[in-house]
Design an enzyme around this catalytic site. Structure first.
Site, PDB file in Angstrom:
ATOM      1  N   ASP A   1     -49.544 -21.295  58.936  1.00  0.00           N
ATOM      2  CA  ASP A   1     -49.786 -20.713  60.259  1.00  0.00           C
ATOM      3  C   ASP A   1     -50.984 -21.398  60.914  1.00  0.00           C
ATOM      4  O   ASP A   1     -51.696 -20.786  61.715  1.00  0.00           O
ATOM      5  CB  ASP A   1     -50.018 -19.205  60.130  1.00  0.00           C
ATOM      6  CG  ASP A   1     -49.916 -18.500  61.471  1.00  0.00           C
ATOM      7  OD1 ASP A   1     -50.465 -17.371  61.602  1.00  0.00           O
ATOM      8  OD2 ASP A   1     -49.306 -19.070  62.407  1.00  0.00           O
TER       9      ASP A   1
ATOM     10  N   LYS B   1     -49.858 -26.989  63.984  1.00  0.00           N
ATOM     11  CA  LYS B   1     -48.409 -27.157  63.734  1.00  0.00           C
ATOM     12  C   LYS B   1     -48.093 -28.574  63.256  1.00  0.00           C
ATOM     13  O   LYS B   1     -47.155 -28.776  62.518  1.00  0.00           O
ATOM     14  CB  LYS B   1     -47.638 -26.794  64.996  1.00  0.00           C
ATOM     15  CG  LYS B   1     -47.999 -25.392  65.540  1.00  0.00           C
ATOM     16  CD  LYS B   1     -48.088 -24.319  64.449  1.00  0.00           C
ATOM     17  CE  LYS B   1     -48.802 -23.075  64.930  1.00  0.00           C
ATOM     18  NZ  LYS B   1     -49.162 -22.157  63.800  1.00  0.00           N
TER      19      LYS B   1
ATOM     20  N   ASP C   1     -44.732 -20.060  60.070  1.00  0.00           N
ATOM     21  CA  ASP C   1     -44.698 -19.397  61.376  1.00  0.00           C
ATOM     22  C   ASP C   1     -44.505 -20.446  62.476  1.00  0.00           C
ATOM     23  O   ASP C   1     -44.795 -21.626  62.294  1.00  0.00           O
ATOM     24  CB  ASP C   1     -46.011 -18.629  61.606  1.00  0.00           C
ATOM     25  CG  ASP C   1     -45.946 -17.730  62.835  1.00  0.00           C
ATOM     26  OD1 ASP C   1     -46.993 -17.464  63.435  1.00  0.00           O
ATOM     27  OD2 ASP C   1     -44.825 -17.305  63.206  1.00  0.00           O
ATOM     28  N   ASN C   2     -44.003 -20.017  63.623  1.00  0.00           N
ATOM     29  CA  ASN C   2     -43.973 -20.830  64.848  1.00  0.00           C
ATOM     30  C   ASN C   2     -43.100 -22.069  64.786  1.00  0.00           C
ATOM     31  O   ASN C   2     -43.418 -23.073  65.436  1.00  0.00           O
ATOM     32  CB  ASN C   2     -45.399 -21.255  65.241  1.00  0.00           C
ATOM     33  CG  ASN C   2     -46.365 -20.120  65.263  1.00  0.00           C
ATOM     34  OD1 ASN C   2     -47.339 -20.089  64.509  1.00  0.00           O
ATOM     35  ND2 ASN C   2     -46.111 -19.145  66.123  1.00  0.00           N
TER      36      ASN C   2
ATOM     37  N   GLU D   1     -44.950 -13.680  69.006  1.00  0.00           N
ATOM     38  CA  GLU D   1     -45.673 -12.407  68.927  1.00  0.00           C
ATOM     39  C   GLU D   1     -45.913 -11.806  70.316  1.00  0.00           C
ATOM     40  O   GLU D   1     -46.355 -12.471  71.231  1.00  0.00           O
ATOM     41  CB  GLU D   1     -47.021 -12.583  68.194  1.00  0.00           C
ATOM     42  CG  GLU D   1     -47.883 -13.748  68.612  1.00  0.00           C
ATOM     43  CD  GLU D   1     -47.633 -15.007  67.790  1.00  0.00           C
ATOM     44  OE1 GLU D   1     -46.531 -15.176  67.250  1.00  0.00           O
ATOM     45  OE2 GLU D   1     -48.528 -15.837  67.724  1.00  0.00           O
TER      46      GLU D   1
HETATM   47  O1  LIG Z   1     -52.005 -22.690  67.140  1.00  0.00           O
HETATM   48  C1  LIG Z   1     -51.622 -21.723  66.502  1.00  0.00           C
HETATM   49  N1  LIG Z   1     -52.093 -21.468  65.283  1.00  0.00           N
HETATM   50  C2  LIG Z   1     -53.097 -22.392  64.675  1.00  0.00           C
HETATM   51  C3  LIG Z   1     -54.530 -22.067  65.098  1.00  0.00           C
HETATM   52  C4  LIG Z   1     -55.480 -23.142  64.660  1.00  0.00           C
HETATM   53  O2  LIG Z   1     -55.405 -23.357  63.262  1.00  0.00           O
HETATM   54  C5  LIG Z   1     -56.345 -24.324  62.787  1.00  0.00           C
HETATM   55  N2  LIG Z   1     -56.467 -24.169  61.360  1.00  0.00           N
HETATM   56  C6  LIG Z   1     -56.538 -22.992  60.687  1.00  0.00           C
HETATM   57  C7  LIG Z   1     -56.704 -23.275  59.353  1.00  0.00           C
HETATM   58  C8  LIG Z   1     -56.740 -24.666  59.204  1.00  0.00           C
HETATM   59  C9  LIG Z   1     -56.916 -25.524  58.097  1.00  0.00           C
HETATM   60  N3  LIG Z   1     -56.940 -26.856  58.277  1.00  0.00           N
HETATM   61  C10 LIG Z   1     -56.792 -27.380  59.526  1.00  0.00           C
HETATM   62  C11 LIG Z   1     -56.615 -26.593  60.656  1.00  0.00           C
HETATM   63  C12 LIG Z   1     -56.591 -25.217  60.468  1.00  0.00           C
HETATM   64  C13 LIG Z   1     -50.651 -20.761  67.102  1.00  0.00           C
HETATM   65  C14 LIG Z   1     -50.380 -20.867  68.484  1.00  0.00           C
HETATM   66  C15 LIG Z   1     -49.487 -19.984  69.092  1.00  0.00           C
HETATM   67  C16 LIG Z   1     -49.201 -20.099  70.541  1.00  0.00           C
HETATM   68  C17 LIG Z   1     -47.901 -19.903  71.012  1.00  0.00           C
HETATM   69  C18 LIG Z   1     -47.624 -20.002  72.376  1.00  0.00           C
HETATM   70  C19 LIG Z   1     -48.640 -20.290  73.261  1.00  0.00           C
HETATM   71  F1  LIG Z   1     -48.381 -20.378  74.590  1.00  0.00           F
HETATM   72  C20 LIG Z   1     -49.940 -20.510  72.797  1.00  0.00           C
HETATM   73  C21 LIG Z   1     -50.217 -20.409  71.436  1.00  0.00           C
HETATM   74  C22 LIG Z   1     -48.860 -18.966  68.338  1.00  0.00           C
HETATM   75  C23 LIG Z   1     -49.126 -18.877  66.978  1.00  0.00           C
HETATM   76  O3  LIG Z   1     -48.523 -17.917  66.211  1.00  0.00           O
HETATM   77  C24 LIG Z   1     -49.997 -19.760  66.350  1.00  0.00           C
HETATM   78  O4  LIG Z   1     -50.192 -19.642  64.990  1.00  0.00           O
HETATM   79 MG   LIG Z   2     -48.706 -18.366  64.174  1.00  0.00          MG
END
Ligand SMILES: O=C(NCCCOCn1ccc2cnccc21)c1cc(-c2ccc(F)cc2)cc(O)c1O
Ligand SMILES: [Mg+2]
Length: 214
Positions: A141, A144, A169-170, A199
């Protein structure tokens, strides 16, 4: 000074949820995100699919890539058997500060180890740092475009065993096309798509469940 969305989400938990009651924490976050401010938690609809996969596997070791505010961390941890361990990785230190407090409010901190840093750095160190042999479940999650390289890295590091489950997810929104192509076409995975919605919206999204065949 202005508060951040994660800070306001934490406030909603502390105001509306009962300490030590994970379900009330999950409900408080879903209510806040549906009626006040959208946030990128896996959410209630996909969260139910996550719950059923966790209950089916009954995992002893779980890796979550992408903690954010700890919503899915709480959902997973509250369903783990005693002595099971959930390692959750968060890149953003500000998110980690909030997540630790949400996890503590839910009363699941015993089962959770929150680690701050990048997946590419931490995955190769999992065995030595945390005494992990393999993961029974990995919840992807995070960024992406890291789903595929991190899956290959977990394979190379011997962190997956025959039967390990990847739940991503996603896979539709924002989308993970290279990852989907890989797990759906590789002979080393048995993959299945659980159709749902982004979500708190009517936009299509879903979870991909992929079993590693060894
Ligand atoms: O971007 C999303 N999640 C990621 C966050 C950063 O994560 C960075 N991150 C966290 C540990 C980790 C470990 N290593 C590297 C990067 C690492 C994410 C985005 C959306 C979304 C859907 C539509 C929209 F219009 C805008 C956003 C929905 C979701 O459910 C998501 O999960
Ligand atoms: Mg997500």
């Amino acid at each position: 000074t202005q508060s951040t969305r994660p800070q306001r989400l934490l406030g909603a938990v502390q105001k509306n949820a009962t300490r030590g009651d994970p379900c009330s924490v999950v409900k408080a976050i879903d209510h806040f995100c549906r009626h006040k401010e959208w946030a990128m938690n896996v959410g209630d609809e996909k969260g139910c699919i996550l719950d059923s996969v966790v209950s089916e596997i009954n995992p002893a070791t779980v890796l979550e890539l992408g903690t954010y505010c700890g919503y899915s961390t709480v959902r997973i941890a509250s369903r783990l058997p005693p002595h099971a361990k959930l390692i959750t990785l968060e890149f953003n230190p500000d998110f980690a500060v909030i997540a630790r407090q949400v996890i503590a409010w839910a009363g699941v901190e015993e089962k959770v180890q929150l680690v701050e840093g990048a997946s590419g750095d931490w995955i190769p160190k999992m065995k030595e740092q945390f005494g992990i042999k393999t993961f029974d479940l990995v919840f992807l999650d995070h960024w992406k475009d890291r789903y595929l390289p991190d899956t290959k890295l977990m394979e190379e590091c011997g962190l997956l065993r025959k039967g390990s489950v990847l739940l991503a997810d996603n896979v539709i929104c924002p989308g993970t096309p290279e990852y989907l192509e890989y797990v759906r076409n590789s002979p080393r995975y048995e993959s299945r798509y659980f159709k749902s919605h982004l979500e708190y919206t009517k936009v299509e999204d879903g979870l991909e469940k992929s079993v590693f065949l060894g």
